[in-house]
Design an enzyme around this catalytic site. Structure first.
Site, PDB file in Angstrom:
ATOM      1  N   PRO A   2       0.909  -1.636   0.173  1.00 26.06           N
ATOM      2  CA  PRO A   2       0.017  -0.140   0.142  1.00 26.06           C
ATOM      3  C   PRO A   2       1.122   1.197  -0.046  1.00 26.06           C
ATOM      4  O   PRO A   2       2.225   1.466   0.688  1.00 26.06           O
ATOM      5  CB  PRO A   2      -0.741  -0.247   1.317  1.00 26.06           C
ATOM      6  CG  PRO A   2      -0.904  -1.458   1.562  1.00 26.06           C
ATOM      7  CD  PRO A   2       0.463  -2.114   0.992  1.00 26.06           C
ATOM      8  N   GLU A   3       0.424   2.623  -0.993  1.00 22.10           N
ATOM      9  CA  GLU A   3       1.315   3.827  -1.189  1.00 22.10           C
ATOM     10  C   GLU A   3       0.105   4.733  -1.074  1.00 22.10           C
ATOM     11  O   GLU A   3      -1.347   3.975  -1.076  1.00 22.10           O
ATOM     12  CB  GLU A   3       2.745   3.495  -2.083  1.00 22.10           C
ATOM     13  CG  GLU A   3       3.555   2.088  -1.290  1.00 22.10           C
ATOM     14  CD  GLU A   3       5.068   2.439  -2.691  1.00 22.10           C
ATOM     15  OE1 GLU A   3       4.813   3.826  -3.598  1.00 22.10           O
ATOM     16  OE2 GLU A   3       4.963   1.205  -3.105  1.00 22.10           O
ATOM     17  N   LYS A  51      -0.017   8.094   3.213  1.00 22.72           N
ATOM     18  CA  LYS A  51      -0.736   6.597   3.713  1.00 22.72           C
ATOM     19  C   LYS A  51      -1.643   5.849   4.885  1.00 22.72           C
ATOM     20  O   LYS A  51      -1.807   4.522   5.168  1.00 22.72           O
ATOM     21  CB  LYS A  51       0.460   5.496   3.936  1.00 22.72           C
ATOM     22  CG  LYS A  51       1.457   5.789   3.304  1.00 22.72           C
ATOM     23  CD  LYS A  51       2.473   5.169   2.837  1.00 22.72           C
ATOM     24  CE  LYS A  51       3.758   5.446   2.330  1.00 22.72           C
ATOM     25  NZ  LYS A  51       4.881   4.624   2.653  1.00 22.72           N
ATOM     26  N   ASN A 165       8.140   2.038  -1.145  1.00 26.42           N
ATOM     27  CA  ASN A 165       9.208   1.516  -0.918  1.00 26.42           C
ATOM     28  C   ASN A 165       9.451   1.824  -3.021  1.00 26.42           C
ATOM     29  O   ASN A 165      10.371   1.591  -3.381  1.00 26.42           O
ATOM     30  CB  ASN A 165       9.845   0.336  -0.581  1.00 26.42           C
ATOM     31  CG  ASN A 165      11.001  -0.008  -0.683  1.00 26.42           C
ATOM     32  OD1 ASN A 165      11.922   0.837  -0.671  1.00 26.42           O
ATOM     33  ND2 ASN A 165      11.900  -1.396  -0.926  1.00 26.42           N
ATOM     34  N   ARG A 273      15.230  -2.049   3.720  1.00 28.02           N
ATOM     35  CA  ARG A 273      13.593  -2.083   2.799  1.00 28.02           C
ATOM     36  C   ARG A 273      14.669  -2.227   1.349  1.00 28.02           C
ATOM     37  O   ARG A 273      15.157  -1.803   1.270  1.00 28.02           O
ATOM     38  CB  ARG A 273      13.340  -0.973   2.228  1.00 28.02           C
ATOM     39  CG  ARG A 273      12.220  -0.492   3.384  1.00 28.02           C
ATOM     40  CD  ARG A 273      11.971   1.635   3.232  1.00 28.02           C
ATOM     41  NE  ARG A 273      11.042   1.830   4.680  1.00 28.02           N
ATOM     42  CZ  ARG A 273       9.830   1.855   4.639  1.00 28.02           C
ATOM     43  NH1 ARG A 273       8.411   1.396   3.771  1.00 28.02           N
ATOM     44  NH2 ARG A 273       8.972   2.266   5.500  1.00 28.02           N
TER      45      ARG A 273
END
Length: 287
Positions: A2-3, A51, A165, A273
């Protein structure tokens, strides 16, 4: 993952299912709010902020949630079987006579006074998909720490809200710089263009079921150039994807050939990440 774009899609689905309807079912399965009962109250709206998700409810209440890596809200019809994970992963249930919204694996779930929403989202920078979007302010915040790697700076929601990311990796590829290049080392004029491209990317994907950044190949940059310096010899316009999994230029493509130059995509961690880049197309420091 989810972004900002997928969170906005979630907010839209929840708003369509819940807004204007009286809650007939309410179940918050987190210890602090387990006894809260929202039944009988009308859902006013569901809004995305970066977000974060803000579900505003009659009586001056806001249910704040964040999906992080694998959280999800699913909407079901009254007779529909719930799908989204085992029952022990359910953290929230909001239902009316027509729909039931079920929140799975929500790492953040809290009930706030609506006039205190800033406690949850007041720290965020300008929202790439919000009415407060201000590219100049985003650039100023990014430049406030010129020694910080651009990848880390783009992920910092205090600078601009909505990038995750996936977009971090893709934006750095389109800018032809590695995510470890300090913000202050970007070529002149690249940072404002990068911020503008980030906003356009999220807008291009806000209504798409599957995120893609390849649609922007040279849509946002001149042919045979990235956002920064001229490309290395023998490279040029990225070829369009020919497989579904090539909707992205570098993210998730470790060891596969770059769509622009054919060099195998590399993978390393940045701030814990997974971070992808092309050593042939992107200049700058690497791990």
């Amino acid at each position: 993952m989810p972004e900002g774009d997928t969170v906005l899609q979630t907010a839209t689905r929840l708003h369509t299912a819940l807004a204007g309807q009286v809650l007939t079912r309410s179940d918050l399965r987190v210890p602090r709010f387990a006894t809260a009962d929202l039944t009988g109250r009308t859902v006013l709206d569901v809004t995305a902020r970066g977000k974060h998700l803000l579900t505003r409810i009659e009586g001056g209440l806001t249910l704040h949630s964040h999906l992080r890596m694998d959280g999800a809200w699913r909407v079901f019809a009254p007779d529909e079987r719930w799908r989204g994970g085992p029952g022990h992963q359910i953290r929230a249930i909001l239902g009316n006579t027509e729909h039931t919204a079920v929140g799975y694996r929500l790492p953040v779930l809290e009930l706030l006074r609506t006039d205190e929403e800033d406690r949850a989202v007041g720290h965020l920078g300008p929202d790439l998909l919000g009415p407060d979007w201000a590219p100049g302010l985003a650039v100023d915040r990014l430049l406030a720490a010129p020694d910080r790697p651009i990848g880390e700076a783009l992920l910092d929601q205090r600078n601009l809200a909505g990038i995750g990311n996936v977009y971090k990796c893709e934006l750095c590829f389109l800018a032809r710089v590695t995510p470890w290049l300090p913000v202050g080392a970007l070529p002149d004029g690249v940072l404002p263009r990068l911020v503008t491209l980030a906003e356009r990317l999220l807008h291009a994907n806000r209504d798409r079921p599957t995120r893609t950044t390849t649609i922007t190949s040279e849509l946002r940059t001149p042919p045979n150039r990235g956002l920064g310096a001229a490309p290395p010899p023998g490279t040029g316009r990225p070829r369009p994807p020919h497989r579904v999994q090539e909707r992205l230029y570098v993210y998730g493509r470790a060891r596969r050939p770059c769509l622009r130059c054919g060099t195998p995509i590399r993978l390393a961690d940045q701030d814990d990440r997974p971070t992808y880049w092309c050593p042939g197309c992107q200049s700058g420091p690497t791990p």
